[in-house]
Motif scaffolding. Structure first.
Motif, short mmCIF file in Angstrom:
data_model
loop_
_atom_site.label_atom_id
_atom_site.label_comp_id
_atom_site.label_asym_id
_atom_site.label_seq_id
_atom_site.Cartn_x
_atom_site.Cartn_y
_atom_site.Cartn_z
N LEU A 11 48.55 -37.55 -19.17
CA LEU A 11 49.43 -38.73 -19.27
C LEU A 11 50.21 -38.94 -17.98
O LEU A 11 50.34 -40.08 -17.50
CB LEU A 11 50.41 -38.56 -20.43
N ALA A 12 50.73 -37.86 -17.43
CA ALA A 12 51.51 -37.96 -16.18
C ALA A 12 50.64 -38.50 -15.05
O ALA A 12 51.08 -39.33 -14.25
CB ALA A 12 52.09 -36.60 -15.82
N ARG A 13 49.39 -38.07 -14.98
CA ARG A 13 48.50 -38.56 -13.93
C ARG A 13 48.23 -40.05 -14.11
O ARG A 13 48.29 -40.83 -13.17
CB ARG A 13 47.19 -37.81 -13.91
N ARG A 14 47.94 -40.45 -15.35
CA ARG A 14 47.67 -41.87 -15.60
C ARG A 14 48.90 -42.73 -15.30
O ARG A 14 48.76 -43.90 -14.94
CB ARG A 14 47.17 -42.08 -17.02
N ALA A 15 50.08 -42.15 -15.46
CA ALA A 15 51.32 -42.88 -15.16
C ALA A 15 51.67 -42.85 -13.67
O ALA A 15 52.66 -43.46 -13.25
CB ALA A 15 52.47 -42.28 -15.97
N GLY A 16 50.88 -42.13 -12.88
CA GLY A 16 51.13 -42.05 -11.45
C GLY A 16 52.29 -41.14 -11.09
O GLY A 16 52.92 -41.31 -10.04
#
Length: 98
Positions: A11-16
């Motif tokens: 999730l953190a990666r997809r949120a940048g």
């Protein structure tokens, strides 16, 4: 590494809100950015370098998983280091480890 931590990393990666890989993590640490540093347990040479930077930046460090596992959580190739750039995600990951 728990399934919840793995999901939070994705999730953190997809949120940048993640820097991963040597160049990105190094650049962010030099700028004093980041809230939590995750290191792969199977890369002791990289750990030493990153642990010193984390101490200098007063970052919490979690040593968890292998580099292949960290990379898979992010949907990327193997990663020795992952820097969480958001305080909320960092707190959630630390809480999920307990």
């Amino acid at each position: 590494m728990t399934e919840k931590v793995k999901a939070l990393l994705g999730l953190a990666r997809r949120a940048g809100k993640v820097a991963s890989g040597d160049a990105q993590v190094e650049a962010m640490l030099k700028k004093g950015r980041g809230y939590l540093l995750l290191l792969a347990e199977d890369v002791p040479a990289a750990q030493k370098k990153y642990l010193q930077w984390a101490r200098d930046c007063h970052l919490e460090v979690v040593i968890a998983g292998h580099k292949e596992e960290l990379g898979l959580c992010l949907g990327l190739s193997p990663r020795a280091a992952v820097l969480i750039l958001d305080q909320g995600f960092a707190g959630a990951i630390l809480e999920a480890r307990r």
